[in-house]
Design a protein around this motif. Structure first.
Motif, PDB file in Angstrom:
ATOM      1  N   UNK A   1       0.831  -1.209   0.000  1.00  0.00           N
ATOM      2  CA  UNK A   1       0.000   0.000   0.000  1.00  0.00           C
ATOM      3  C   UNK A   1       0.863   1.257   0.000  1.00  0.00           C
TER       4      UNK A   1
ATOM      5  N   UNK B   1       2.014   2.800  -3.209  1.00  0.00           N
ATOM      6  CA  UNK B   1       1.157   3.704  -3.983  1.00  0.00           C
ATOM      7  C   UNK B   1       0.598   4.846  -3.148  1.00  0.00           C
ATOM      8  N   UNK B   2       0.514   4.643  -1.839  1.00  0.00           N
ATOM      9  CA  UNK B   2       0.027   5.710  -0.960  1.00  0.00           C
ATOM     10  C   UNK B   2       1.123   5.943   0.084  1.00  0.00           C
ATOM     11  N   UNK B   3       2.066   6.829  -0.219  1.00  0.00           N
ATOM     12  CA  UNK B   3       3.271   6.923   0.612  1.00  0.00           C
ATOM     13  C   UNK B   3       2.993   7.158   2.104  1.00  0.00           C
ATOM     14  N   UNK B   4       1.972   7.927   2.447  1.00  0.00           N
ATOM     15  CA  UNK B   4       1.797   8.188   3.883  1.00  0.00           C
ATOM     16  C   UNK B   4       0.746   7.283   4.533  1.00  0.00           C
ATOM     17  N   UNK B   5       0.497   6.136   3.921  1.00  0.00           N
ATOM     18  CA  UNK B   5      -0.539   5.239   4.461  1.00  0.00           C
ATOM     19  C   UNK B   5      -0.335   4.929   5.943  1.00  0.00           C
TER      20      UNK B   5
ATOM     21  N   UNK C   1      -0.750   8.048   8.188  1.00  0.00           N
ATOM     22  CA  UNK C   1      -2.080   8.659   8.121  1.00  0.00           C
ATOM     23  C   UNK C   1      -3.092   7.656   7.572  1.00  0.00           C
TER      24      UNK C   1
END
Ligand SMILES: Cc1ncc(C[n+]2csc(CCOP(=O)(O)OP(=O)(O)O)c2C)c(N)n1
Ligand code: SF4
Ligand SMILES: [Mg+2]
Lengths: 636, 320
Positions: B284, B287-291, B294
């Motif tokens: 994850x 593709x969503x660096x600050x998953x 945050x």
């Protein structure tokens, strides 16, 4: 000033670019200030079967398709066979002249049912079973025919540009068709070229070739085709208009409402929404770091439901999106969510059932199942949107209802909505409010997740919150969430949960529950996507001096019995309009209001209703010539 | 204040049958949580339906008793939305390998960082002893009207084939060993699976405590040995040491072969461990660096009851 009402139809085998052609056409019309209502019809098939797109354009607000087609463009034989008779007298057909000799028997995607009907028609009219035959019928009716050889267009283009490759670019037939249409109705080509640029922005070379073809075909039409009475040069653009696809109302609504978790299993017509959400998974947040929506494709709908609940338990606004077959698999867990008072939003894009039914066709067949699906008594909300614009704002409402009343909300959408492309007023995110109800962000002292409160709603903790430990179980439980089979506690907990239904009817503003579009002697009751065609039909009737009332029910469960009762007090004739066989809302109405429906206007052919059909049926009712059940049939 | 074992226990009345192997598992789980010192409100036990499903009510952390066969789906959703949580899913062999088998396989493919424990008793306890998927072909427990007609599923083999990256077996009456394995499973980065052999004295009269102890193997006490042995006491190395196909395939094959051992010698311990496979959170974050900083559960979505998600670019692109 007479108003513009023009319907354009494009058809072709699936995979041949019908949809993108129609999207370009819709975009160009919208750019030129027109209101657009487009709708796609397609088979449960990937390549080869017939699909078509009807785009109705007007200078007035429109909410539906009509029966008549003003201009049809076809680059394959099947489209002509299937739709030639929909083109109105004075309208036109642009067609590929190379198709004229094709016989009905050589088009193997024409099913036998249809072929037989067509043969009968051709026989009575004494015409050959060919394209030329059906076109003769059209011509006799007064339809203008515009033959053009698509092959020659490509050949000429190849010669002019000294690019022999173009000769075989049959993939451009859709762009050629759209451009011929626009040339014929004299729509300025500027936005056509812009649209092509934006569609192929990743492939500038392909864009160039398509623009060449577009220009060539456009000019070909303006110079060659004569005698067509319709020109649409553009009108003043309304500010703040958007052109949206059916699933974008709920998906953008979810982003704005703060939905941060969506689990789903692929199914038509629901998965477009999830794919869209994943394509926009990173979100811009005002004055904060980026947010995101976690979109998970699960192994089945049971898992989609379980994951959504698990996520919702952490305090995350969570949802799933599915259609009938998937919804059926979710039934058990919906009850679990009801029992454990978990806020979830399930967007139900209905299609034609039962079973796989007509997998890519429209239906409003699942209302009773949505209301009653899952065993045991527990509270839930079933809420229906009437159009795409509403679906944006309703998504916000559904999340609020789920949070405030701590229960599952089933948001009813359908195939009619999902495969429409329409102009509407720019969505206003600031008109969506966010109310998380009794969700806690801090807990001190002893905590009981299911504390018995006077309003039946307990302060809600979420997984990971300090001091907020709770238990959940599908079994009956005590205030902590531990299993109990005590009869007294059972009664208290049942009453607590079920009392929410009355609270909802008391607290949710009346205009969110019911939209009344006037009450008259004859009044329609309906729900969901029939709204558009009903409004358009009523508008036409009004022009003739006939007024018919229309009650759009949005809150279907719990049913706003008192509001409906008071609205229909003086109504003489109640007409129920729905896209299903049994008049499902009618049943709910009768049960709650204790009054019979006088007439049903129903459609279950899998095709969406047109305003023409509704208008005609209403006329019959007014003239006392209607059956109790009027069953609509329009659409190929 | 340091947490004690007692802090992880609830006062809920436990209605398992006397002598049930489930007691050992719940004790080991509480001991493991205490040993790791996991904050009670940062742990969630998800459970399925069955006798085993009641486990979550006996542990004083967040406890989510879900639906028959669906425990992994709820647990994964919770972990994905709030990755800070320590998530342990528990359930019966019927729950996880019968009705929930599809979720078992799919969970392996995702490799979400959490732990799944199956209470493997060979029967459907709570519905009065029907054959569970792990009961062997031809076996007839006292609760069955006739011998079992299905071949048994191999939980270890299935886990390894499905992509679980930590696969182990334990015995519910060896609570210390079980506790140690739970700690290792929870600390593993990725999805860990623990198959716990759990005698059900009420319905399974074949795989009893005495049977595991090898009472039937010899007449003389001195000649008897427990059927259960520990892999760590042998030369078995379950760990994939480096990211290389040959290494991985060897360890997978070895785990599968080992899992087929049954009868007079039953291995427990870790069969397979592979941390070279990315946990789902890493997939994850790609593709969503600050998953992870945050995640969904931590995101602010409104200010003064109004949305703060800015979709203006998206809406502009729809403008005509
Ligand atoms: C959908 C569904 N089907 C059937 C049941 C009935 N049921 C309850 S427990 C159970 C089997 C439990 O066996 P297992 O998972 O092995 O757990 P155990 O009791 O042995 O711990 C079944 C079939 C149910 N609760 N839900
Ligand atoms: S039936 Fe078996 S598994 Fe269930 S509580 Fe009794 S002994 Fe334990
Ligand atoms: Mg069992």
């Amino acid at each position: 000033m007479s108003s513009i009402d023009f319907s354009w139809l494009i058809g072709g085998p699936q995979g041949s670019g019908v949809e993108s052609g129609a999207n370009v056409f819709s975009k160009v019309c919208a750019e030129l200030g027109y209101q657009v209502f487009g709708k796609r019809e397609f088979h449960s098939n990937i390549k080869g079967e017939h699909s078509y797109f009807t785009v109705r354009i007007s200078d007035q607000l429109i909410h539906s398709n009509v029966n008549d087609v003003t201009l049809m463009i076809s680059f394959d034989a099947e489209t002509i066979f299937r739709h030639y008779d929909e083109v109105l007298s004075g309208g036109g057909i642009i067609y590929d002249s190379d198709l004229e000799k094709i016989t009905t028997d050589s088009v193997h995607t024409l099913d036998n049912f249809f072929r037989e009907r067509l043969h009968k028609e051709l026989e009575t009219k004494n015409k050959p079973f060919t394209i030329a035959g059906v076109l003769e019928i059209a011509k006799e009716k007064g339809v203008h025919l515009f033959p053009v050889s698509f092959k020659n267009i490509l050949a000429n283009l190849a010669e002019e540009t000294e690019n022999p490759r173009l000769k075989n670019m049959v993939r451009m037939f859709n762009v050629i068709g759209v451009s011929l249409s626009l040339g014929l109705i004299k729509m300025p080509p500027k936005s056509l070229l812009e649209s092509i640029d934006s569609i192929f922005y990743k492939k500038p070379q392909i864009a160039e070739i398509n623009k060449l073809a577009a220009n060539y075909s456009y000019n070909y039409a303006t110079s060659t085709f004569i005698d067509f009475p319709f020109t649409l040069p553009g009108i003043e653009k309304q500010s703040d208009t958007i052109l949206v696809q059916g699933h974008q109302g709920t998906s953008i609504g979810k982003m704005v409402s703060g939905c941060r978790f969506q689990s789903y299993y692929p199914i038509t017509p629901a998965s477009d929404e999830s794919v869209f959400l994943e394509s926009h998974e990173i979100l811009e947040i005002n004055n904060d770091r980026p947010g995101s929506t976690i979109v998970i494709q699960t192994e089945d709908e049971i898992s989609a439901m379980g994951m959504m609940i698990g996520s919702a338990l952490t305090g995350t606004r969570s949802s799933t999106s599915t259609s009938g077959p998937g919804f059926a698999l979710m039934a058990e867990a919906i009850g679990w969510a009801g029992m454990n008072e978990v806020p979830i939003v399930l967007t139900l894009y209905q299609r034609s059932g039962p079973s796989t039914g007509l997998p890519t066709r429209h239906g409003q067949d699942d209302l009773l199942f949505a209301v009653a699906g899952s065993f045991g008594d527990f509270p839930k909300i079933v809420y229906a949107s009437g159009d795409i614009e509403e679906s944006f704002y309703d998504t916000g409402r559904c999340f609020n209802y789920s949070d405030v009343y701590q229960l599952p909300v089933i948001h009813m959408m359908d195939k009619f909505l999902s495969s429409s492309v329409v102009t509407c007023k720019m969505f206003d995110p600031q008109k969506i409010t966010i109310n998380r109800g009794k969700l806690l962000d801090k807990i001190e002292g002893e905590y009981k997740r299911f504390a018995l409160t006077t309003d039946g709603i307990s302060p809600r903790s979420s997984l990971g919150l300090d001091n907020g430990i709770f238990w959940n179980t599908g079994d009956e439980s005590d205030e902590y969430g531990h299993i109990t089979e005590d009869p007294q506690m059972r009664i208290k907990m049942m009453d607590k949960r079920m009392s929410k239904l009355d609270l909802i009817l008391k607290q949710v503003p009346v205009e969110e529950q019911i939209v009344s579009n006037g009450i008259h002697d004859y009044t329609i009751i309906s729900w969901g996507s029939t709204k558009g065609p009903i409004l358009d039909a009523l508008k036409t009737l009004k022009k003739e001096g006939i007024e018919i009332g229309f009650i759009q029910v949005k809150m279907i469960h719990p049913f706003p019995e008192e509001i409906v009762k008071s609205l229909i007090k003086n109504v003489k004739t109640i007409i129920d309009i729905e896209a299903n066989h049994s008049g499902q809302l009618g049943k709910i109405f009768k049960q709650n209001v204790a009054r019979e429906i006088d007439y049903f206007i129903l459609k279950y052919s899998g095709r969406g209703m047109t305003s023409t059909e509704i208008y005609d049926s209403l006329k019959k009712i007014l003239q006392n010539k209607a059956n109790k059940r009027e069953v609509l049939e329009h659409g190929a | 204040m340091a947490l004690k074992l007692a802090d992880y226990k609830t006062t809920v009345h436990n209605d398992w049958c006397p002598g049930c192997g489930d007691f050992g598992i719940v004790n080991a789980l509480q001991m493991a949580l205490a040993e790791m010192g996991i904050e009670r409100d940062k742990a969630a036990i998800f459970s399925g339906i069955g006798c085993s499903g009641k486990t979550s009510h006996f542990i004083n952390t967040y406890g989510i008793h879900t639906l028959h066969g669906r425990v992994l789906t709820f647990a994964q959703g919770g972990k994905l939305a709030n990755p800070e949580m320590t998530v342990v899913a528990v359930g019966g062999d019927g729950d996880g390998l019968g009705i929930g088998a599809g979720h078992f396989v799919a969970a392996g493919r995702r490799n979400i960082d959490m732990t799944y424990i199956i209470f493997d008793n060979g029967v459907y306890g709570l519905t009065k002893g029907q054959a569970s998927p792990t009961l062997r072909l031809g076996e007839k427990t006292k609760s069955l009207p006739s011998p079992n007609t299905n071949f048994n599923v191999n939980p270890i083999g299935l886990a390894v084939a499905s992509g679980f990256t930590f696969v182990a077996r334990a015995y519910s009456y060896d609570v210390r060993h079980l506790k140690d394995l739970i700690v290792k499973a929870v600390q593993h980065k990725g999805l860990s699976f623990l198959d716990v052999l759990q005698p059900c004295p009420t319905y399974n009269d074949i795989n009893t405590r005495d049977w595991y102890a090898g009472e039937d193997l010899a007449k003389e006490a001195a000649d008897r040995h427990s059927r259960i042995y520990k892999l760590e006491e042998t030369h078995f190395d379950p760990v994939v040491h480096y990211d290389d196909d040959t290494e991985v395939n060897e360890k997978l094959a070895q785990a599968l072969i080992k899992s087929l051992e049954w009868g007079n010698k039953i291995p427990t311990g870790i069969f397979y461990k592979n941390e070279t496979i990315s946990p789902f959170s890493a997939r994850l974050t790609d593709k969503i660096p600050n998953y992870l900083e945050n995640p969904p559960a931590k995101q602010k979505i409104s200010k003064d009851s109004l949305p703060i998600t800015d979709v203006s670019k998206l809406l502009d692109s729809l403008k005509v």
